[in-house]
Motif scaffolding. Structure first.
Motif, PDB file in Angstrom:
ATOM      1  N   ARG A  55      36.070  48.413  47.244  1.00  0.00           N
ATOM      2  CA  ARG A  55      35.418  47.851  46.056  1.00  0.00           C
ATOM      3  C   ARG A  55      36.278  46.681  45.570  1.00  0.00           C
ATOM      4  O   ARG A  55      37.465  46.836  45.318  1.00  0.00           O
ATOM      5  CB  ARG A  55      35.263  48.868  44.947  1.00  0.00           C
ATOM      6  N   ARG A  56      35.656  45.504  45.464  1.00  0.00           N
ATOM      7  CA  ARG A  56      36.382  44.268  45.196  1.00  0.00           C
ATOM      8  C   ARG A  56      37.000  44.224  43.801  1.00  0.00           C
ATOM      9  O   ARG A  56      36.327  44.510  42.807  1.00  0.00           O
ATOM     10  CB  ARG A  56      35.453  43.064  45.372  1.00  0.00           C
ATOM     11  N   ALA A  57      38.275  43.797  43.744  1.00  0.00           N
ATOM     12  CA  ALA A  57      38.990  43.611  42.481  1.00  0.00           C
ATOM     13  C   ALA A  57      39.045  42.137  42.098  1.00  0.00           C
ATOM     14  O   ALA A  57      39.697  41.784  41.120  1.00  0.00           O
ATOM     15  CB  ALA A  57      40.403  44.175  42.591  1.00  0.00           C
ATOM     16  N   ILE A  58      38.386  41.288  42.895  1.00  0.00           N
ATOM     17  CA  ILE A  58      38.409  39.849  42.663  1.00  0.00           C
ATOM     18  C   ILE A  58      36.995  39.279  42.771  1.00  0.00           C
ATOM     19  O   ILE A  58      36.103  39.898  43.346  1.00  0.00           O
ATOM     20  CB  ILE A  58      39.337  39.126  43.682  1.00  0.00           C
ATOM     21  N   GLU A  59      36.827  38.086  42.218  1.00  0.00           N
ATOM     22  CA  GLU A  59      35.586  37.345  42.415  1.00  0.00           C
ATOM     23  C   GLU A  59      35.657  36.657  43.770  1.00  0.00           C
ATOM     24  O   GLU A  59      36.761  36.402  44.251  1.00  0.00           O
ATOM     25  CB  GLU A  59      35.393  36.305  41.302  1.00  0.00           C
ATOM     26  N   PRO A  60      34.579  36.345  44.412  1.00  0.00           N
ATOM     27  CA  PRO A  60      33.216  36.616  43.950  1.00  0.00           C
ATOM     28  C   PRO A  60      32.824  38.077  44.164  1.00  0.00           C
ATOM     29  O   PRO A  60      33.391  38.764  44.995  1.00  0.00           O
ATOM     30  CB  PRO A  60      32.366  35.690  44.823  1.00  0.00           C
ATOM     31  N   ARG A  61      31.860  38.505  43.382  1.00  0.00           N
ATOM     32  CA  ARG A  61      31.244  39.834  43.492  1.00  0.00           C
ATOM     33  C   ARG A  61      32.219  40.954  43.118  1.00  0.00           C
ATOM     34  O   ARG A  61      32.261  42.003  43.738  1.00  0.00           O
ATOM     35  CB  ARG A  61      30.625  40.049  44.862  1.00  0.00           C
ATOM     36  N   LEU A  62      32.991  40.695  42.070  1.00  0.00           N
ATOM     37  CA  LEU A  62      33.913  41.676  41.515  1.00  0.00           C
ATOM     38  C   LEU A  62      33.202  43.003  41.271  1.00  0.00           C
ATOM     39  O   LEU A  62      32.106  43.030  40.723  1.00  0.00           O
ATOM     40  CB  LEU A  62      34.476  41.140  40.190  1.00  0.00           C
ATOM     41  N   GLY A  63      33.821  44.089  41.706  1.00  0.00           N
ATOM     42  CA  GLY A  63      33.270  45.426  41.494  1.00  0.00           C
ATOM     43  C   GLY A  63      32.267  45.883  42.528  1.00  0.00           C
ATOM     44  O   GLY A  63      31.849  47.041  42.516  1.00  0.00           O
ATOM     45  N   LYS A  64      31.871  45.007  43.440  1.00  0.00           N
ATOM     46  CA  LYS A  64      30.920  45.368  44.494  1.00  0.00           C
ATOM     47  C   LYS A  64      31.687  45.860  45.725  1.00  0.00           C
ATOM     48  O   LYS A  64      32.872  45.582  45.907  1.00  0.00           O
ATOM     49  CB  LYS A  64      30.044  44.164  44.873  1.00  0.00           C
ATOM     50  N   TRP A  65      30.985  46.565  46.604  1.00  0.00           N
ATOM     51  CA  TRP A  65      31.590  47.147  47.805  1.00  0.00           C
ATOM     52  C   TRP A  65      31.440  46.221  48.999  1.00  0.00           C
ATOM     53  O   TRP A  65      30.435  45.525  49.139  1.00  0.00           O
ATOM     54  CB  TRP A  65      30.927  48.488  48.128  1.00  0.00           C
ATOM     55  N   THR A  66      32.424  46.237  49.874  1.00  0.00           N
ATOM     56  CA  THR A  66      32.421  45.406  51.070  1.00  0.00           C
ATOM     57  C   THR A  66      33.273  46.052  52.154  1.00  0.00           C
ATOM     58  O   THR A  66      34.039  46.983  51.899  1.00  0.00           O
ATOM     59  CB  THR A  66      32.949  43.986  50.751  1.00  0.00           C
ATOM     60  N   LEU A  67      33.128  45.552  53.356  1.00  0.00           N
ATOM     61  CA  LEU A  67      34.063  45.882  54.419  1.00  0.00           C
ATOM     62  C   LEU A  67      35.322  45.055  54.188  1.00  0.00           C
ATOM     63  O   LEU A  67      35.256  43.979  53.590  1.00  0.00           O
ATOM     64  CB  LEU A  67      33.461  45.531  55.789  1.00  0.00           C
ATOM     65  N   PRO A  68      36.474  45.503  54.662  1.00  0.00           N
ATOM     66  CA  PRO A  68      37.672  44.675  54.517  1.00  0.00           C
ATOM     67  C   PRO A  68      37.538  43.404  55.354  1.00  0.00           C
ATOM     68  O   PRO A  68      37.353  43.462  56.567  1.00  0.00           O
ATOM     69  CB  PRO A  68      38.806  45.574  55.020  1.00  0.00           C
ATOM     70  N   ALA A  69      37.607  42.268  54.685  1.00  0.00           N
ATOM     71  CA  ALA A  69      37.429  40.976  55.357  1.00  0.00           C
ATOM     72  C   ALA A  69      37.958  39.865  54.478  1.00  0.00           C
ATOM     73  O   ALA A  69      38.054  40.016  53.263  1.00  0.00           O
ATOM     74  CB  ALA A  69      35.951  40.743  55.678  1.00  0.00           C
ATOM     75  N   GLY A  70      38.276  38.733  55.101  1.00  0.00           N
ATOM     76  CA  GLY A  70      38.735  37.583  54.354  1.00  0.00           C
ATOM     77  C   GLY A  70      38.943  36.398  55.282  1.00  0.00           C
ATOM     78  O   GLY A  70      38.652  36.466  56.474  1.00  0.00           O
ATOM     79  N   PHE A  71      39.472  35.331  54.731  1.00  0.00           N
ATOM     80  CA  PHE A  71      39.643  34.112  55.503  1.00  0.00           C
ATOM     81  C   PHE A  71      40.733  34.260  56.554  1.00  0.00           C
ATOM     82  O   PHE A  71      41.814  34.772  56.270  1.00  0.00           O
ATOM     83  CB  PHE A  71      39.962  32.925  54.585  1.00  0.00           C
ATOM     84  N   MET A  72      40.417  33.786  57.742  1.00  0.00           N
ATOM     85  CA  MET A  72      41.365  33.752  58.839  1.00  0.00           C
ATOM     86  C   MET A  72      42.501  32.792  58.479  1.00  0.00           C
ATOM     87  O   MET A  72      42.285  31.773  57.840  1.00  0.00           O
ATOM     88  CB  MET A  72      40.635  33.270  60.100  1.00  0.00           C
ATOM     89  N   GLU A  73      43.703  33.131  58.892  1.00  0.00           N
ATOM     90  CA  GLU A  73      44.877  32.287  58.663  1.00  0.00           C
ATOM     91  C   GLU A  73      45.197  31.498  59.926  1.00  0.00           C
ATOM     92  O   GLU A  73      44.803  31.899  61.034  1.00  0.00           O
ATOM     93  CB  GLU A  73      46.091  33.146  58.280  1.00  0.00           C
TER      94      GLU A  73
END
Length: 181
Positions: A55-73
């Motif tokens: 459950r996201r602690a940041i925007e966008p979509r704060l408080g919504k559920w997601t798979l663990p994912a983010g920007f590639m480094e």
């Protein structure tokens, strides 16, 4: 972009010689500053008949559920990025499997790549960007609280494939007019 990151001079937005698209070009040093899509990498961590969601602690979509994912480094592979994001967001260790979905999101200049993955143990907890993490069976997925279309698409493919017993690589495209999950 207004100024060249190489020399600090003002840039122009024009089609450089030998190109077909407008770019930010420095009139002083000649550098061409390309802006290309960003790659989002993530994992669909499995444990028996459940998957791990954050459950996201940041925007966008704060408080919504997601798979663990983010920007590639820089300097990491897509699989390494998926493992890193899972560790950062869910403090979970995974064995990364095959690429499961590749979804284009052209209206925000992104490409999302999600891997199937196996949780190595049940030692997980919220990372800095997560309010909570939990394992969900299909019947318990909070579908109306899923953060992103690409994640909902990935999970729907996953549960359909699991029911059929045939695993496929899925591609797709998300447009801004598609309803949120």
């Amino acid at each position: 972009m207004k100024f060249c990151s190489t020399c600090g001079a003002t840039v122009e937005f024009r089609v450089p010689q030998g190109d077909s698209l407008p770019r930010h070009v420095c009139g002083s040093c000649g550098d061409i500053h390309y802006q290309n899509p960003k790659i989002v990498v993530g994992a669909l961590p499995e444990w028996e008949d459940r998957i791990l969601l954050c459950r996201r602690a940041i925007e966008p979509r704060l408080g919504k559920w997601t798979l663990p994912a983010g920007f590639m480094e820089n300097a990491e592979s897509t699989a390494q990025g998926a493992a890193r994001e899972t560790l950062e967001e869910a403090c979970a260790r995974i064995e990364v499997g095959d690429i499961y979905t590749l979804i284009d999101v052209p209206h925000i200049n992104q490409v999302h790549i999600i891997y199937r993955a196996r949780l190595l143990d049940l030692d997980f907890r919220p990372g800095e960007e997560s309010l909570e993490v939990a394992l969900f069976r299909e019947a318990d997925i909070p579908w109306n609280e899923i953060a992103f279309r690409t994640i909902a698409m990935t999970m729907r493919h996953y549960f359909e494939d699991r029911r059929s017993g045939r695993w496929s690589f899925h591609t797709g495209i998300v447009t801004p007019d598609m309803p949120l999950p």
